[in-house]
Design an enzyme around this catalytic site. Structure first.
Site, PDB file in Angstrom:
ATOM      1  N   PHE A   1       9.872  44.119  84.840  1.00 19.61           N
ATOM      2  CA  PHE A   1       9.151  44.803  85.750  1.00 19.61           C
ATOM      3  C   PHE A   1       8.049  43.903  86.412  1.00 19.61           C
ATOM      4  O   PHE A   1       7.484  42.543  85.866  1.00 19.61           O
ATOM      5  CB  PHE A   1       8.762  45.672  84.485  1.00 19.61           C
ATOM      6  CG  PHE A   1       9.339  46.518  84.481  1.00 19.61           C
ATOM      7  CD1 PHE A   1      11.136  46.777  84.513  1.00 19.61           C
ATOM      8  CD2 PHE A   1       8.958  47.485  83.892  1.00 19.61           C
ATOM      9  CE1 PHE A   1      11.938  48.218  83.826  1.00 19.61           C
ATOM     10  CE2 PHE A   1      10.452  48.798  82.887  1.00 19.61           C
ATOM     11  CZ  PHE A   1      11.315  49.175  83.559  1.00 19.61           C
TER      12      PHE A   1
ATOM     13  N   GLU B   1      22.618  42.375  89.965  1.00 16.01           N
ATOM     14  CA  GLU B   1      22.837  41.089  90.041  1.00 16.01           C
ATOM     15  C   GLU B   1      24.423  40.362  89.783  1.00 16.01           C
ATOM     16  O   GLU B   1      24.644  40.084  89.966  1.00 16.01           O
ATOM     17  CB  GLU B   1      22.824  41.325  88.082  1.00 16.01           C
ATOM     18  CG  GLU B   1      22.864  40.149  86.977  1.00 16.01           C
ATOM     19  CD  GLU B   1      22.182  39.587  86.424  1.00 16.01           C
ATOM     20  OE1 GLU B   1      21.747  38.428  85.328  1.00 16.01           O
ATOM     21  OE2 GLU B   1      22.261  41.062  85.414  1.00 16.01           O
TER      22      GLU B   1
ATOM     23  N   HIS C   1      21.707  39.480  83.131  1.00 22.73           N
ATOM     24  CA  HIS C   1      20.123  40.591  82.084  1.00 22.73           C
ATOM     25  C   HIS C   1      21.461  41.060  82.121  1.00 22.73           C
ATOM     26  O   HIS C   1      20.350  42.094  80.883  1.00 22.73           O
ATOM     27  CB  HIS C   1      19.371  40.407  83.568  1.00 22.73           C
ATOM     28  CG  HIS C   1      18.109  41.309  82.903  1.00 22.73           C
ATOM     29  ND1 HIS C   1      17.083  41.003  81.998  1.00 22.73           N
ATOM     30  CD2 HIS C   1      17.654  42.695  83.208  1.00 22.73           C
ATOM     31  CE1 HIS C   1      16.610  42.236  81.788  1.00 22.73           C
ATOM     32  NE2 HIS C   1      16.776  43.182  82.607  1.00 22.73           N
TER      33      HIS C   1
ATOM     34  N   HIS D   1      18.315  46.308  74.569  1.00 25.59           N
ATOM     35  CA  HIS D   1      16.929  44.980  75.525  1.00 25.59           C
ATOM     36  C   HIS D   1      15.245  44.815  74.184  1.00 25.59           C
ATOM     37  O   HIS D   1      15.022  45.652  73.888  1.00 25.59           O
ATOM     38  CB  HIS D   1      17.348  45.783  76.545  1.00 25.59           C
ATOM     39  CG  HIS D   1      16.289  44.968  77.445  1.00 25.59           C
ATOM     40  ND1 HIS D   1      15.985  43.937  77.452  1.00 25.59           N
ATOM     41  CD2 HIS D   1      15.918  45.685  78.381  1.00 25.59           C
ATOM     42  CE1 HIS D   1      14.713  43.752  78.475  1.00 25.59           C
ATOM     43  NE2 HIS D   1      15.228  44.313  79.745  1.00 25.59           N
TER      44      HIS D   1
END
Length: 422
Positions: A408, A321, A310, A347
């Site tokens: 989120f 992560e 990610h 992103h």
């Protein structure tokens, strides 16, 4: 009664990204380590703390769809249609012998038509302040709702199989891929066009993410702003575009002689159950989702060669992560290539999972791992023996790749692709 699950393969790819408006251009830019970031061109950014993003370049909806039709489509839906068309053409799904009743479309977005929403509300308030009447476009709602991309793709090609959108913030298109995978394994369709689209480079999105302290503010050097795992990372860079994948039941693909890029073998889902925007500090949700994907694929961690992480370039997310990878993969973590293609694309929010799945599929097919660019300064929070594929692509055998996307709300999704063997 025991259900025999069908195999699922990848037969088509389509992309429109800040690095290129088709898959070959996107892939070539990735392996060359190209940044898609630049100063925003769409609106005056002088009052914003962040004044750059990864915009799609050289794109004209009017030229592609015609001015009249383009006015009926929010930019995110235009991107979706362009990416889907490439994937569908690539997979030869327009052949007259295709049973369109057995072809589905699952296409996602994290935000949907935010451009349309912003424009319509601005017009409404201006009219109200001037004492005018209420006036909205009849296309306001159809342009704004985020499931409309799936609808437009279905209508254009006459595909009558499962048709819907999945919403889980930045994990949206990865969840869509998992849904498509499961429908195909269960025999509910022969092929599904799946992916995600986002067009959120707007005043509202830049302002909203900025006030959350989520965006990088490296305005003097946009191209180096997305720097996952670097000590001086200061937030993500907003991106836009779309990714589309044709997933197809193996026997159906073989029978019609479809091109096959890779095989999808697993998908995992979990929740952090921790915070509305912050990941679990120890990476518990991320560990769980990768383990779930491995279990679904019925493989052990040692079978994975590459993880497209990610890796948003945020202070907390990158650390959690990396911890999850070490917790799950143990000693094998040091044999992995790990990279964040967000260092180049920015992103893409709800489209991130689809675009990064395409990068993972092509890494498996071509045995090349795209890099994590913009690394200059080690962060002592990361194990220096992990291979983050810093700054330069690496050639290696990639038997299987795992792609992570987290959203989120604590939404986590992971997918696994392996080399196709007939």
């Amino acid at each position: 009664m025991q259900i025999t699950l069908k195999r699922v393969v990848v037969t088509g790819l389509g992309a429109i990204t800040p690095l290129g408006n088709n898959v070959p251009d996107f892939w070539n830019a990735l392996i060359q380590g190209t940044s898609g970031a630049a100063h925003i061109t769409r609106f005056d950014t002088s009052h914003f703390k962040t004044r750059f993003a990864c915009e799609v370049k050289n794109f004209s909806g009017d030229a592609i769809f015609g001015k009249k039709e383009a006015r009926k489509l929010d930019l995110f839906a235009q991107y979706a249609l362009v990416a889907a068309d490439e994937a569908i053409t690539n997979a030869h799904l327009t052949h007259p012998d295709i049973d369109k009743k057995r072809i589905g479309v699952i296409f996602s977005s994290g935000i949907g038509g935010i451009t349309t929403f912003q424009e319509q509300m601005e017009e409404y308030w201006q009219l109200k302040q001037q004492g005018g009447g209420v006036r909205f476009s009849p296309f306001f709602i159809p342009k704004m709702i985020l499931d409309i991309a799936a609808g437009h793709i279905s209508i254009k090609y006459g595909f009558m199989g499962p048709n819907f959108a999945v919403v889980s913030a930045c994990a949206s298109s990865t969840n869509a891929i998992i849904d498509a995978f499961n429908y195909l394994r269960l025999g509910k369709a022969n092929a599904i066009v799946v992916g995600g689209a986002e067009a959120a480079v707007t005043e509202g999105a830049i302002g909203g993410f900025s006030v959350m302290k989520a965006l990088s503010e490296r305005n003097d050097s946009p191209q180096t702003a997305s720097r996952p795992f670097d000590l001086n990372r200061d937030g993500f860079v907003l991106g836009e575009g779309a990714g589309a994948i044709v997933l197809e039941e193996y026997e159906h693909a073989i029978k019609r002689g479809a091109p096959i890029y890779a095989e999808m073998i697993g998908g995992g889902m979990s929740a952090d159950a921790n915070h509305i925007t912050a990941p679990h500090p120890e990476g518990l949700g991320a560990t769980l989702v990768m383990q779930d994907a491995l279990n679904d694929a019925a493989i052990n961690p040692n079978a994975i060669d590459y993880i497209n992480v990610h890796g948003t370039s945020t202070p907390l997310g990158d650390v959690s992560e990396a911890k999850a990878i070490l917790q799950l993969f143990g000693e094998h973590a040091y044999q992995l290539n790990i990279s964040s293609t967000k260092s180049m694309t920015g992103h893409l929010l709800g489209a991130a999972g689809a675009v990064e799945a395409i990068a993972s599929i092509l890494a498996v097919k071509n045995d090349i791992v795209p890099p994590t660019i913009n690394f200059t300064t080690p962060d002592p929070q990361f194990d220096p023996n992990l291979n983050f594929t810093f700054n330069q692509a690496q050639h290696r055998t990639v038997r299987a790749a795992l792609s992570n996307t987290f959203g989120f709300g604590g939404h986590n999704a992971s997918v696994i692709f392996k080399k196709f063997e007939g």
